[in-house]
Write a protein that holds these residues in place. Structure first.
Motif, PDB file in Angstrom:
ATOM      1  N   GLU A  90      17.205  22.668   6.085  1.00 16.60           N
ATOM      2  CA  GLU A  90      16.846  23.218   8.036  1.00 16.60           C
ATOM      3  C   GLU A  90      16.710  22.692   8.895  1.00 16.60           C
ATOM      4  OE1 GLU A  90      15.794  27.415   7.566  1.00 16.60           O
ATOM      5  OE2 GLU A  90      17.462  28.028   7.023  1.00 16.60           O
ATOM      6  N   SER A 127      25.568  23.825   8.500  1.00 16.79           N
ATOM      7  CA  SER A 127      25.235  24.941   8.775  1.00 16.79           C
ATOM      8  C   SER A 127      25.750  26.526   8.299  1.00 16.79           C
ATOM      9  CB  SER A 127      24.941  25.410  10.739  1.00 16.79           C
ATOM     10  OG  SER A 127      24.481  26.267  10.663  1.00 16.79           O
ATOM     11  N   SER A 128      27.064  25.981   8.062  1.00 15.02           N
ATOM     12  CA  SER A 128      28.523  27.091   7.479  1.00 15.02           C
ATOM     13  C   SER A 128      27.791  27.494   5.958  1.00 15.02           C
ATOM     14  CB  SER A 128      29.119  26.860   7.396  1.00 15.02           C
ATOM     15  OG  SER A 128      30.085  28.059   6.134  1.00 15.02           O
ATOM     16  N   ASP A 149      24.501  29.050   5.276  1.00 20.27           N
ATOM     17  CA  ASP A 149      23.895  30.535   6.166  1.00 20.27           C
ATOM     18  C   ASP A 149      24.395  31.762   4.713  1.00 20.27           C
ATOM     19  OD1 ASP A 149      23.380  29.678   8.251  1.00 20.27           O
ATOM     20  OD2 ASP A 149      24.899  29.667   9.955  1.00 20.27           O
ATOM     21  N   SER A 150      26.052  30.067   4.105  1.00 22.12           N
ATOM     22  CA  SER A 150      26.657  31.529   2.876  1.00 22.12           C
ATOM     23  C   SER A 150      25.684  31.600   1.885  1.00 22.12           C
ATOM     24  CB  SER A 150      28.205  31.021   3.044  1.00 22.12           C
ATOM     25  OG  SER A 150      27.918  29.640   2.433  1.00 22.12           O
ATOM     26  N   THR A 155      22.766  32.229  -0.838  1.00 17.13           N
ATOM     27  CA  THR A 155      21.434  32.394  -1.280  1.00 17.13           C
ATOM     28  C   THR A 155      20.911  32.474  -2.614  1.00 17.13           C
ATOM     29  OG1 THR A 155      22.964  34.309  -2.448  1.00 17.13           O
ATOM     30  CG2 THR A 155      22.124  34.837  -0.675  1.00 17.13           C
TER      31      THR A 155
END
Length: 325
Positions: free
Chosen positions: A42, A24-25, A28-29, A31
């Motif tokens: 996801e 998940s990290s 999220d970090s 792009t």
């Protein structure tokens, strides 16, 4: 594009280890992932998050981290030849059903002992599937000695008291103590390739299939090998017993040989009587005749085994006591 592939591989690896926080990290970090690829990862993360509470903790905690696994070159990577080992716990499902808490603790003990023995003989842990190990070694001798040492190591462990009450785990001094495992070994040509997801090497081919079949036919407590495949190898293992020729699925009619550690010789007496003909019409006396016909009572160096008379007496007593229906 290379950046996206690198990120995707890291996320996929974290997911394969059920390290959902790390996955998940990463998502999220970063792009740089295309929307389609991000959506797919996801979705996998969401699915695993939903199922995570239903996966036994013992299975999750048994997955080795990079710091826990022994770091050696993958056997056979350059030569195309390796010895493959498969292990399996006897009555694993029944033990989980009967004593889940004790089995969870026992699996941790089992995995730690097996991994320590893998490192002792410079083996390469390919993967675990549930409570079973797939391991590769550079030589046939190292693989067999690993199996013998693993049997001794597991016998010497301290197991949960609840586990010891189960018949499949009960202690018999000098013979059994705790979880009982099967070990199958086969050596030959292999195909080795890197798994991009977990960054470890995997093995494919007939040698892998044969090793798995040998583990499947093996009775717990020893190391099962293809007798013919071992004939031309020079070795002097601790102790050995010969099983009757059996139909090993995928191998045809194959004479298999079971080796037991000298310190646990009583396992040979337990196992040798029960192997042989699979016919329900066969009596134990018939089974004993098959085994005694194959077993010469000789060690690999040609000297007579000191336990031969004890083995004969034990077999005769057992066949007189009961008959297989």
């Amino acid at each position: 594009m290379e950046r996206s592939i690198d990120i995707a591989q890291k996320v996929a690896h974290a997911l394969s280890e059920f390290d959902l926080d790390a996955a998940s990290s990463q998502l999220d970090s970063e792009t740089h992932l295309p929307d389609g690829l991000r959506d797919a990862l996801e979705k996998i993360l969401k699915t695993l998050t939903c199922y995570r509470p239903y996966i036994p903790e013992a299975i999750l905690s048994s997955r080795p981290s990079h710091s826990e696994t022994n770091v050696v070159d993958a056997p056979g990577l350059c030569t195309g030849v390796a010895a493959l080992v498969f292990t399996g716990i006897k009555s694993s499902t029944a033990t989980w059903d009967a004593e889940p808490a004790a089995m969870k603790q026992a699996l941790h003990i089992h995995n730690k002992a097996v991994r320590a023995t893998i490192a002792q003989f410079d083996g390469y842990e390919v993967k675990t599937v549930g409570d079973s190990f797939m391991i590769a070694f550079e030589s046939f001798e190292a693989a067999v000695r690993f199996g013998l040492a693993a049997q001794v190591s597991l016998y010497e462990q301290e197991w949960p008291a609840e586990l010891m009450k189960l018949p499949q785990c009960a202690r018999l001094a000098g013979v059994w103590n705790g979880l009982r495992i099967r070990v199958g070994v086969h050596c030959g040509e292999v195909e080795v390739e890197k798994n991009a997801v977990n960054d470890r090497f995997d093995y494919h081919g007939t040698t892998v299939n044969k090793a798995a079949r040998l583990e499947g036919v093996c009775k717990p407590g020893g190391v099962t090998i293809d007798r013919k495949a071992a004939e031309n190898r020079t070795y002097a293992f601790e102790n050995e017993a010969v099983m009757a020729s059996r139909d090993v699925r995928g191998l045809g009619e194959t004479a298999v040989q079971v080796l037991f550690p000298r310190s646990l010789f009583g396992r040979q007496l337990d196992n040798v009587v029960d192997c042989g003909s699979s016919s329900k019409r066969s009596s134990k006396s018939q089974c004993c005749a098959i085994v005694l016909g194959l077993w010469t009572g000789m060690k690999p160096n040609g000297s007579r085994c000191q336990h031969q008379e004890l083995l004969h007496c034990t077999i005769l007593k057992r066949e007189a006591a009961s008959v297989v229906p």
